[in-house]
Write an enzyme that holds these catalytic residues in place. Sequence first.
Site, PDB file in Angstrom:
ATOM      1  N   HIS A  58       0.932  -1.267  -0.153  1.00  0.00           N
ATOM      2  CA  HIS A  58       0.020  -0.058   0.049  1.00  0.00           C
ATOM      3  C   HIS A  58       0.827   1.209  -0.044  1.00  0.00           C
ATOM      4  O   HIS A  58       0.728   2.101  -0.749  1.00  0.00           O
ATOM      5  CB  HIS A  58      -1.095  -0.067   1.273  1.00  0.00           C
ATOM      6  N   GLU A  59       1.739   1.397   0.824  1.00  0.00           N
ATOM      7  CA  GLU A  59       2.670   2.491   1.019  1.00  0.00           C
ATOM      8  C   GLU A  59       3.664   2.648  -0.135  1.00  0.00           C
ATOM      9  O   GLU A  59       3.953   3.530  -0.677  1.00  0.00           O
ATOM     10  CB  GLU A  59       3.531   2.421   2.411  1.00  0.00           C
ATOM     11  N   HIS A  62       1.781   4.292  -3.268  1.00  0.00           N
ATOM     12  CA  HIS A  62       1.994   5.773  -2.949  1.00  0.00           C
ATOM     13  C   HIS A  62       3.322   6.235  -3.668  1.00  0.00           C
ATOM     14  O   HIS A  62       3.115   7.125  -4.347  1.00  0.00           O
ATOM     15  CB  HIS A  62       1.711   5.957  -1.685  1.00  0.00           C
TER      16      HIS A  62
END
Length: 267
Positions: A58-59, A62
């Site tokens: 997820h990170e 980004h």
Amino acid sequence: MTTASLRADNRRISPVFLGIAAVTAVAGWAVWTDFAANAGIAVFLFVTGAWIVSLCLHEYAHARTALHSGDISIGAKGYLTLNPLKYTHALLSIVLPVIFMIMGGIGLPGGAVFIERHRIRGRWRHSLISAAGPLTNVLFALVCTAPFWLGALDGVPAGFRYALGFLALLQVTAAILNFLPVPGLDGYGVLEPWLSYKIRRQVEPLAPFGLLLVFIVLFIPEVNAAFFDAIDAILSALGVRDVDSYCGQNLFRFWTDRNEYFCGPVG
């Protein structure tokens, strides 16, 4: 050390992440083969490891999207190594989500990586950077539920099926919570570039408290019931029965009394 080697180091997958992935794989094998004496411990390790892997991805999503959108500082911060210790706040990004997962079976959104937004031009790019993280949770949920909606569960051990059902529930809750248009969450980050400067300034002080507000609201019984009804409806559409996620959570919480009659014996 040369610039090229620095760039290679900035992009090399962290041993920490590889270690977590290895533990997840071994635990998944133990669940599949009933190797562990206590199936619940194996499910706990498998689901927790897979959840941390999903948080890292997820990170990373980004960060990678920000890099390609113009923030060239991302690599030097270590965000491209998938090392959970490199993200903005290990407590918010990793520890608290795992604690909430253990306590309530909710996929808590983690803290986002620090992105130098002034380097990025174009509202669409800013929105895409914010959307990249929860879209990763959506993809992870589709992978977890694929055996269910593809009808490929013949021969799959019950414990592994239940673990996938619970992991899918976590990913769906994480995606929905992340996409809420609440300051401090990714959903607001998608919307923010399209708001006027005046509105953004007025809303900005609320960002640190957005996630807390969401969980306070979720404690309202009517809201909580509606939220989990929506989760159940999505999982049902993906072929995951209530019993799958329920029994997966029961196995995951191996330290509590499990209703093995309802779920069936595992291990």
